[in-house]
Design a protein around this motif. Structure first.
Motif, PDB file in Angstrom:
ATOM      1  N   ASP A 111     -11.927 -13.035  -5.132  1.00  0.00           N
ATOM      2  CA  ASP A 111     -11.402 -12.786  -6.469  1.00  0.00           C
ATOM      3  C   ASP A 111     -12.492 -12.263  -7.385  1.00  0.00           C
ATOM      4  N   HIS A 112     -13.696 -12.857  -7.315  1.00  0.00           N
ATOM      5  CA  HIS A 112     -14.768 -12.452  -8.211  1.00  0.00           C
ATOM      6  C   HIS A 112     -15.404 -11.131  -7.782  1.00  0.00           C
ATOM      7  N   LEU A 113     -15.474 -10.882  -6.469  1.00  0.00           N
ATOM      8  CA  LEU A 113     -16.115  -9.657  -6.005  1.00  0.00           C
ATOM      9  C   LEU A 113     -15.179  -8.463  -6.017  1.00  0.00           C
ATOM     10  N   LEU A 114     -13.871  -8.715  -5.803  1.00  0.00           N
ATOM     11  CA  LEU A 114     -12.930  -7.611  -5.685  1.00  0.00           C
ATOM     12  C   LEU A 114     -11.993  -7.494  -6.881  1.00  0.00           C
ATOM     13  N   LEU A 115     -11.210  -8.537  -7.114  1.00  0.00           N
ATOM     14  CA  LEU A 115     -10.169  -8.426  -8.132  1.00  0.00           C
ATOM     15  C   LEU A 115     -10.759  -8.269  -9.529  1.00  0.00           C
ATOM     16  N   ARG A 116     -11.864  -8.936  -9.812  1.00  0.00           N
ATOM     17  CA  ARG A 116     -12.485  -8.770 -11.121  1.00  0.00           C
ATOM     18  C   ARG A 116     -13.022  -7.352 -11.284  1.00  0.00           C
ATOM     19  N   LEU A 117     -13.617  -6.812 -10.203  1.00  0.00           N
ATOM     20  CA  LEU A 117     -14.092  -5.424 -10.255  1.00  0.00           C
ATOM     21  C   LEU A 117     -12.934  -4.452 -10.436  1.00  0.00           C
ATOM     22  N   VAL A 118     -11.789  -4.779  -9.817  1.00  0.00           N
ATOM     23  CA  VAL A 118     -10.603  -3.936  -9.988  1.00  0.00           C
ATOM     24  C   VAL A 118     -10.187  -3.922 -11.451  1.00  0.00           C
ATOM     25  N   ARG A 119     -10.126  -5.101 -12.059  1.00  0.00           N
ATOM     26  CA  ARG A 119      -9.713  -5.176 -13.462  1.00  0.00           C
ATOM     27  C   ARG A 119     -10.673  -4.392 -14.356  1.00  0.00           C
ATOM     28  N   GLU A 120     -11.972  -4.533 -14.103  1.00  0.00           N
ATOM     29  CA  GLU A 120     -12.944  -3.816 -14.917  1.00  0.00           C
ATOM     30  C   GLU A 120     -12.846  -2.307 -14.705  1.00  0.00           C
ATOM     31  N   ARG A 121     -12.688  -1.910 -13.425  1.00  0.00           N
ATOM     32  CA  ARG A 121     -12.602  -0.487 -13.119  1.00  0.00           C
ATOM     33  C   ARG A 121     -11.333   0.128 -13.716  1.00  0.00           C
ATOM     34  N   ILE A 157       0.843  -1.201   0.000  1.00  0.00           N
ATOM     35  CA  ILE A 157       0.000   0.000   0.000  1.00  0.00           C
ATOM     36  C   ILE A 157       0.877   1.250   0.000  1.00  0.00           C
ATOM     37  N   PHE A 158       1.974   1.212   0.747  1.00  0.00           N
ATOM     38  CA  PHE A 158       2.929   2.320   0.762  1.00  0.00           C
ATOM     39  C   PHE A 158       3.445   2.608  -0.651  1.00  0.00           C
ATOM     40  N   ALA A 159       3.824   1.552  -1.374  1.00  0.00           N
ATOM     41  CA  ALA A 159       4.362   1.736  -2.722  1.00  0.00           C
ATOM     42  C   ALA A 159       3.318   2.338  -3.656  1.00  0.00           C
ATOM     43  N   ALA A 160       2.065   1.896  -3.531  1.00  0.00           N
ATOM     44  CA  ALA A 160       1.006   2.434  -4.386  1.00  0.00           C
ATOM     45  C   ALA A 160       0.736   3.899  -4.071  1.00  0.00           C
ATOM     46  N   ALA A 161       0.683   4.249  -2.788  1.00  0.00           N
ATOM     47  CA  ALA A 161       0.438   5.638  -2.397  1.00  0.00           C
ATOM     48  C   ALA A 161       1.596   6.537  -2.827  1.00  0.00           C
ATOM     49  N   LEU A 162       2.812   6.046  -2.688  1.00  0.00           N
ATOM     50  CA  LEU A 162       3.990   6.810  -3.108  1.00  0.00           C
ATOM     51  C   LEU A 162       3.932   7.113  -4.597  1.00  0.00           C
ATOM     52  N   GLN A 163       3.648   6.098  -5.397  1.00  0.00           N
ATOM     53  CA  GLN A 163       3.579   6.292  -6.838  1.00  0.00           C
ATOM     54  C   GLN A 163       2.428   7.214  -7.223  1.00  0.00           C
ATOM     55  N   ALA A 164       1.314   7.115  -6.512  1.00  0.00           N
ATOM     56  CA  ALA A 164       0.163   7.963  -6.807  1.00  0.00           C
ATOM     57  C   ALA A 164       0.492   9.436  -6.595  1.00  0.00           C
ATOM     58  N   VAL A 165       1.131   9.744  -5.485  1.00  0.00           N
ATOM     59  CA  VAL A 165       1.465  11.141  -5.188  1.00  0.00           C
ATOM     60  C   VAL A 165       2.533  11.662  -6.141  1.00  0.00           C
ATOM     61  N   LEU A 180      -4.338   3.311  -5.887  1.00  0.00           N
ATOM     62  CA  LEU A 180      -4.554   2.627  -4.618  1.00  0.00           C
ATOM     63  C   LEU A 180      -5.525   1.459  -4.725  1.00  0.00           C
ATOM     64  N   TYR A 181      -6.549   1.577  -5.565  1.00  0.00           N
ATOM     65  CA  TYR A 181      -7.602   0.570  -5.592  1.00  0.00           C
ATOM     66  C   TYR A 181      -7.081  -0.834  -5.896  1.00  0.00           C
ATOM     67  N   PRO A 182      -6.238  -1.023  -6.902  1.00  0.00           N
ATOM     68  CA  PRO A 182      -5.698  -2.380  -7.122  1.00  0.00           C
ATOM     69  C   PRO A 182      -4.894  -2.900  -5.938  1.00  0.00           C
ATOM     70  N   ALA A 183      -4.079  -2.021  -5.328  1.00  0.00           N
ATOM     71  CA  ALA A 183      -3.280  -2.455  -4.181  1.00  0.00           C
ATOM     72  C   ALA A 183      -4.165  -2.787  -2.985  1.00  0.00           C
ATOM     73  N   LEU A 184      -5.214  -2.007  -2.774  1.00  0.00           N
ATOM     74  CA  LEU A 184      -6.125  -2.265  -1.656  1.00  0.00           C
ATOM     75  C   LEU A 184      -6.841  -3.596  -1.836  1.00  0.00           C
ATOM     76  N   ALA A 185      -7.330  -3.860  -3.045  1.00  0.00           N
ATOM     77  CA  ALA A 185      -8.038  -5.113  -3.288  1.00  0.00           C
ATOM     78  C   ALA A 185      -7.104  -6.315  -3.165  1.00  0.00           C
ATOM     79  N   THR A 186      -5.901  -6.187  -3.717  1.00  0.00           N
ATOM     80  CA  THR A 186      -4.947  -7.299  -3.666  1.00  0.00           C
ATOM     81  C   THR A 186      -4.520  -7.601  -2.237  1.00  0.00           C
ATOM     82  N   THR A 187      -4.232  -6.555  -1.463  1.00  0.00           N
ATOM     83  CA  THR A 187      -3.795  -6.776  -0.084  1.00  0.00           C
ATOM     84  C   THR A 187      -4.931  -7.274   0.801  1.00  0.00           C
ATOM     85  N   LEU A 188      -6.172  -6.920   0.469  1.00  0.00           N
ATOM     86  CA  LEU A 188      -7.299  -7.435   1.238  1.00  0.00           C
ATOM     87  C   LEU A 188      -7.409  -8.949   1.073  1.00  0.00           C
TER      88      LEU A 188
END
Length: 265
Positions: free
Chosen positions: A240-250, A140-148, A182-190
Motif C-alpha cells: 500500500d505504501h510503496l504502490l498505492l500511495r505512489l499511484v495516488r501521488e502520480r 485491467i481489461f476495463a482500464a485498457a478499454l477506457q484508456a483506448v 492503467l497505472y492505478p489498475a495495475l497497482a490495485t490488481t498487484l
C-alpha cells in the motif's frame, strides 16, 4: 522553509496517526487474549515470539518466495491478456460488444469458485496462477478499454500530420495517456493478486503463505496462524505504501498537468 516545515509536520502527523491506529488494534488484540485465552486468541508477545521462530527456521522466506512467484506470474499473465483484449475492444466496436459481457461475467464470479474449478482443471501451483490471472484480468481489461476509448484522436492526428516518429507517438502521445488509466489498475490488481494467491494456496496445498496458514489450522496452532496473518498484513501495508500511495501521488500530478493543459487550450 515554511513550506518544508509544513510538509515535515504533515508527514509526522500521518505517521503519528498511523501509529495510533496500529497501537489501538494491538491493544484490542491483547484485550481479546486476556478475555478468551491463548487457544482462541494468543497474545501479541506470544504471536511475535512464534513469528521469530518461523523466521529463524527459514519458513517465512520460503513461503514468501513461493507466494510472490505465484502472485507475480498470475498478475503478469492478466496484464498481457487484459491490455491486449482491452486495447482491441477499445479500438474495434464489434470486439467490444463481444468481450464486455465476458468481462462482466468473469468479474462477477467469486475468486473461491475459480479456485475450486482450477483445482479440478490444473491442481497445484497452476491452480493458484490461473486463479490470480482470471480474478485480476477483468479490471485491467476495463482500464485498457477506457484508456483506448478516451484517447484524444485530434492530438494523435496532429502528431501524425507533423510526421512524429513512431517512438515519439508511443512515448509522448499514447504512452502517458494509457498509463494514466492503467497505472492505478495495475497497482490495485498487484496488491489484489497477493490476497487471491494466498487464498488459493490455502485450498490447493501448493506451498506458500496460504499453505502455511492451512497447516497451522490443521494443527490448531493459533499462534502460528496469527503469525502468518501478521506476515500477510505487513506485506499488504508495504504494498500500500510503496504502490498505492505512489499511484495516488502520480495521479494527482497527472490531473494537475491535464487541468493546466485544458486551461491553456
Amino acid at each position: 522553509m515554511a513550506k518544508r516545515d509544513r510538509q515535515r509536520s504533515g508527514y509526522l502527523k500521518r505517521w503519528l496517526l498511523f501509529a495510533v491506529g496500529v497501537g489501538g488494534m494491538l491493544a484490542l488484540w491483547q484485550a481479546g487474549h486476556v478475555a478468551y485465552g491463548s487457544l482462541v486468541l494468543p497474545g501479541v508477545g506470544e504471536t511475535f515470539v512464534m513469528l521469530g521462530r518461523m523466521i529463524r527456521a527459514g519458513e517465512v522466506v520460503v513461503a514468501l518466495q513461493t507466494t510472490t512467484f505465484n502472485a507475480l506470474l498470475g498478475w503478469c499473465i492478466s496484464v498481457v491478456m487484459g491490455v491486449m483484449a482491452g486495447g482491441m475492444a477499445g479500438r474495434f466496436k464489434d470486439v467490444r460488444f463481444v468481450l464486455q459481457p465476458v468481462s462482466i461475467i468473469l468479474l462477477g464470479i467469486p475468486a473461491i469458485a475459480w479456485i475450486v474449478l482450477a483445482l479440478l482443471w490444473f491442481g497445484g501451483r497452476w491452480a493458484v496462477v490461473f486463479t490470480v490471472a482470471v480474478a485480476t484480468a477483468p479490471m485491467i481489461f476495463a482500464a485498457a478499454l477506457q484508456a483506448v476509448r478516451s484517447l484524444d484522436g485530434d492530438l494523435a492526428r496532429m502528431a501524425r500530420a507533423f510526421h512524429a516518429p513512431p517512438r515519439a507517438m508511443v512515448s509522448d502521445v499514447y504512452g502517458p495517456h494509457m498509463l494514466a488509466y492503467l497505472y492505478p489498475a495495475l497497482a490495485t490488481t498487484l496488491a489484489m493478486s497477493w490476497k487471491v494467491s494466498i487464498m488459493a494456496e490455502l485450498l490447493s496445498g501448493s506451498g506458500g503463505i496460504g499453505d502455511g496458514i492451512a497447516a497451522a489450522r490443521a494443527r490448531v496452532d493459533t499462534a502460528q496462524l496469527l503469525a502468518w496473518v501478521v506476515v500477510v498484513v505487513f506485506i499488504l501495508i508495504v504494498l500500500d505504501h510503496l504502490l498505492l500511495r505512489l499511484v495516488r501521488e502520480r495521479m494527482h500530478v497527472w490531473r494537475r498537468q491535464e487541468e493546466r493543459g485544458n486551461h491553456g487550450g
